[in-house]
Design a protein around this motif. Structure first.
Motif, PDB file in Angstrom:
ATOM      1  N   ALA A 272       0.804  -1.310   0.030  1.00  0.00           N
ATOM      2  CA  ALA A 272      -0.054  -0.259   0.040  1.00  0.00           C
ATOM      3  C   ALA A 272       0.957   1.181   0.010  1.00  0.00           C
ATOM      4  O   ALA A 272       0.482   2.116  -0.456  1.00  0.00           O
ATOM      5  CB  ALA A 272      -0.978   0.026   1.079  1.00  0.00           C
ATOM      6  N   ASN A 276       0.116   3.871  -3.093  1.00  0.00           N
ATOM      7  CA  ASN A 276      -0.315   5.226  -2.645  1.00  0.00           C
ATOM      8  C   ASN A 276       0.528   6.591  -2.685  1.00  0.00           C
ATOM      9  O   ASN A 276       0.043   7.372  -2.838  1.00  0.00           O
ATOM     10  CB  ASN A 276      -0.670   5.394  -1.171  1.00  0.00           C
ATOM     11  CG  ASN A 276      -2.290   4.582  -0.697  1.00  0.00           C
ATOM     12  OD1 ASN A 276      -3.204   5.184  -1.036  1.00  0.00           O
ATOM     13  ND2 ASN A 276      -2.069   3.471  -0.466  1.00  0.00           N
ATOM     14  N   LYS A 277       1.577   6.194  -3.175  1.00  0.00           N
ATOM     15  CA  LYS A 277       2.751   7.062  -3.628  1.00  0.00           C
ATOM     16  C   LYS A 277       2.206   7.357  -5.188  1.00  0.00           C
ATOM     17  O   LYS A 277       1.998   8.581  -5.356  1.00  0.00           O
ATOM     18  CB  LYS A 277       4.014   6.325  -3.675  1.00  0.00           C
ATOM     19  CG  LYS A 277       4.845   6.783  -2.508  1.00  0.00           C
ATOM     20  CD  LYS A 277       6.402   6.279  -2.897  1.00  0.00           C
ATOM     21  CE  LYS A 277       6.794   6.128  -1.635  1.00  0.00           C
ATOM     22  NZ  LYS A 277       8.186   6.525  -1.603  1.00  0.00           N
ATOM     23  N   GLU A 279       0.093   6.529  -8.982  1.00  0.00           N
ATOM     24  CA  GLU A 279      -0.934   5.578  -9.536  1.00  0.00           C
ATOM     25  C   GLU A 279      -0.531   4.713 -10.501  1.00  0.00           C
ATOM     26  O   GLU A 279      -1.410   3.716 -11.027  1.00  0.00           O
ATOM     27  CB  GLU A 279      -2.182   6.542 -10.060  1.00  0.00           C
ATOM     28  CG  GLU A 279      -1.853   7.222 -11.303  1.00  0.00           C
ATOM     29  CD  GLU A 279      -1.147   8.379 -11.092  1.00  0.00           C
ATOM     30  OE1 GLU A 279      -0.716   9.111 -12.100  1.00  0.00           O
ATOM     31  OE2 GLU A 279      -0.646   8.697  -9.739  1.00  0.00           O
ATOM     32  N   ALA A 303      -6.187   2.703   1.874  1.00  0.00           N
ATOM     33  CA  ALA A 303      -5.772   3.926   1.614  1.00  0.00           C
ATOM     34  C   ALA A 303      -4.859   4.637   2.460  1.00  0.00           C
ATOM     35  O   ALA A 303      -5.197   4.556   3.975  1.00  0.00           O
ATOM     36  CB  ALA A 303      -7.037   4.931   1.628  1.00  0.00           C
ATOM     37  N   THR A 305      -2.834   8.583   3.454  1.00  0.00           N
ATOM     38  CA  THR A 305      -2.926  10.070   2.903  1.00  0.00           C
ATOM     39  C   THR A 305      -1.414  10.082   2.532  1.00  0.00           C
ATOM     40  O   THR A 305      -0.606   9.493   2.849  1.00  0.00           O
ATOM     41  CB  THR A 305      -3.065  10.774   3.846  1.00  0.00           C
ATOM     42  OG1 THR A 305      -2.228  10.577   5.271  1.00  0.00           O
ATOM     43  CG2 THR A 305      -4.514  10.509   4.592  1.00  0.00           C
ATOM     44  N   LYS A 306      -1.444  11.071   1.901  1.00  0.00           N
ATOM     45  CA  LYS A 306      -0.036  11.706   1.215  1.00  0.00           C
ATOM     46  C   LYS A 306       0.865  11.721   2.452  1.00  0.00           C
ATOM     47  O   LYS A 306       2.110  11.629   2.281  1.00  0.00           O
ATOM     48  CB  LYS A 306      -0.261  13.119   0.714  1.00  0.00           C
ATOM     49  CG  LYS A 306       0.784  13.294  -0.453  1.00  0.00           C
ATOM     50  CD  LYS A 306       0.306  14.694  -1.270  1.00  0.00           C
ATOM     51  CE  LYS A 306       1.485  15.184  -1.772  1.00  0.00           C
ATOM     52  NZ  LYS A 306       1.412  16.562  -2.463  1.00  0.00           N
ATOM     53  N   VAL A 309       2.175   8.438   3.969  1.00  0.00           N
ATOM     54  CA  VAL A 309       3.322   8.043   3.168  1.00  0.00           C
ATOM     55  C   VAL A 309       4.614   8.821   3.140  1.00  0.00           C
ATOM     56  O   VAL A 309       5.583   8.148   3.476  1.00  0.00           O
ATOM     57  CB  VAL A 309       2.890   8.101   1.612  1.00  0.00           C
ATOM     58  CG1 VAL A 309       4.090   7.582   0.518  1.00  0.00           C
ATOM     59  CG2 VAL A 309       1.568   7.237   1.150  1.00  0.00           C
TER      60      VAL A 309
END
Ligand SMILES: NC(=O)c1ccc[n+]([C@@H]2O[C@H](COP(=O)([O-])OP(=O)(O)OC[C@H]3O[C@@H](n4cnc5c(N)ncnc54)[C@H](OP(=O)(O)O)[C@@H]3O)[C@@H](O)[C@H]2O)c1
Length: 332
Positions: A272, A276-277, A279, A303, A305-306, A309
């Protein structure tokens, strides 16, 4: 299952299935019937992206994996994206567990490889055909030229490069547009993050191989883990050596803690994190076990979040960790 697009228009399951370990590098090959069932189960779970290579096999059956995959998936051929690779063979005389690689991307070798792979895969086209390693003798532009011809002949639909550098990607792409690179990428091996800008500029996907650092990031291995000494590469991989397990505790704890917070597993978080970094990143974890096929597919649903990550990246930047397996030696 979620889906992603790599390159301009190649739609793949957001988690692919790396089939190598069913036949190669992780001990004696798994039972064929069980693996055939596993591949069927992958289809039922919505996996559409399957990864193999002409060299995934054993000394007795050097192309075992393509044969297995071709046979198991032939009934689903039109629904799937079949990826295989050309351009290396093993130096079987070197006496190493992980034999050295001998690159060979001469045009006549590529043409022979593609015919043989098509036959073993029981198909008349390959969706994504990667050069497995750069050949220092054959210019990449010449390789790209052969690929262009194979695309015109309908034998392959897309192509890619494995363990590619920016220079090679740019040269290759200028002759024949590259759909994806397939490079090593995990929380223990982040060197190729330097390619992100180039991949975005050229609209090339990043297929991440060994996304769980050969399974180490799942937290399922410890000092007592035993691997077959002659045929299991993990017996010589740095991250699995007893003296390095302690060094990697902080990393495993970070994964465990994050997994708990997200109601997930360490394996899922390790993937993940990369998904999530960007697409256009698609991990292709390998497994021989049905329950892990399900677990890994669900990594795409997590998921982060930015900020989460970034926080993981910052923790990784500062953390002590052992070396990770960086691939077999390439013979010049
Ligand atoms: N282009 C290249 O040069 C290159 C090089 C290496 C690999 N690849 C491709 O990348 C694919 C994946 O790489 P990889 O197999 O080296 O590494 P990986 O996917 O990081 O790890 C695979 C290992 O992790 C274990 N595992 C998988 N899911 C798990 C889970 N949920 N929990 C606990 N353990 C789990 C598997 O054991 P079990 O089987 O026991 O589940 C297997 O031994 C390969 O199959 C191959 O297609 C490409």
């Amino acid at each position: 299952m979620q889906y992603r697009t790599i390159g301009k228009d190649l739609k793949v399951s957001a988690i692919g299935l790396g089939c190598m370990g069913m036949s190669h590098a992780y001990g004696a090959p798994a039972d064929k019937k069980e693996m055939t069932k596993l591949l069927e189960q992958a289809i039922d779970l919505g996996y559409t992206f399957f990864d193999t290579a002409e060299v995934y096999g054993t000394p007795e059956n050097p192309h075992d994996n393509e044969e297995l995959v071709g046979n198991a998936l032939k009934a689903h051929r039109k629904e799937i994206v079949l990826a295989t690779k050309f351009g290396i063979h093993f130096d079987m005389s070197d006496g190493k567990v992980n034999h050295s690689l001998i690159p060979d991307s001469r045009p006549e070798t590529i043409r022979e490889s593609v015919e043989n792979s098509l036959q073993r895969l029981q198909t008349d086209y390959i969706d994504l055909y990667y050069q497995h390693r750069l050949d220092p003798v054959v210019p990449i532009e010449e390789v790209a030229g052969v690929i262009l011809e194979l695309i015109k002949e309908g034998k392959i639909l897309h192509w890619g490069l494995s363990e590619a550098t920016e220079e090679t990607i740019r040269k290759a792409h200028a002759v024949c547009p590259v759909t994806a690179i397939q490079n090593r990428y995990s929380m223990m091996y982040r060197e190729y993050e330097s390619l992100f800008d180039t991949l975005e500029e050229l609209k090339i996907g990043f297929v991440a191989f060994s996304p769980m650092a050969n399974g180490f990031l799942t937290g399922k291995y410890d000092k007592n883990s035993k691997f077959e000494s002659g045929s299991d590469y993990r017996s010589v991989m740095p991250q699995f050596q007893a003296e390095n397990i302690d060094k990697n505790q902080e990393l495993l704890e970070l994964l465990h803690k994050t997994a708990k917070e997200k109601n997930a597993t360490s394996a899922q978080i390790s993937m993940a994190w990369m998904m999530n970094k960007k697409e256009y990143i698609v991990p292709i974890p390998g497994t021989r076990k049905p329950e892990r096929l399900i677990e890994n597919a669900k990594a795409a649903d997590i998921a982060l979040t930015k900020e989460e990550v970034i926080a993981l990246d910052q923790a990784l930047d500062q953390m002590e960790m052992s070396e990770v397996f960086g691939g077999s030696q390439i013979k010049k």
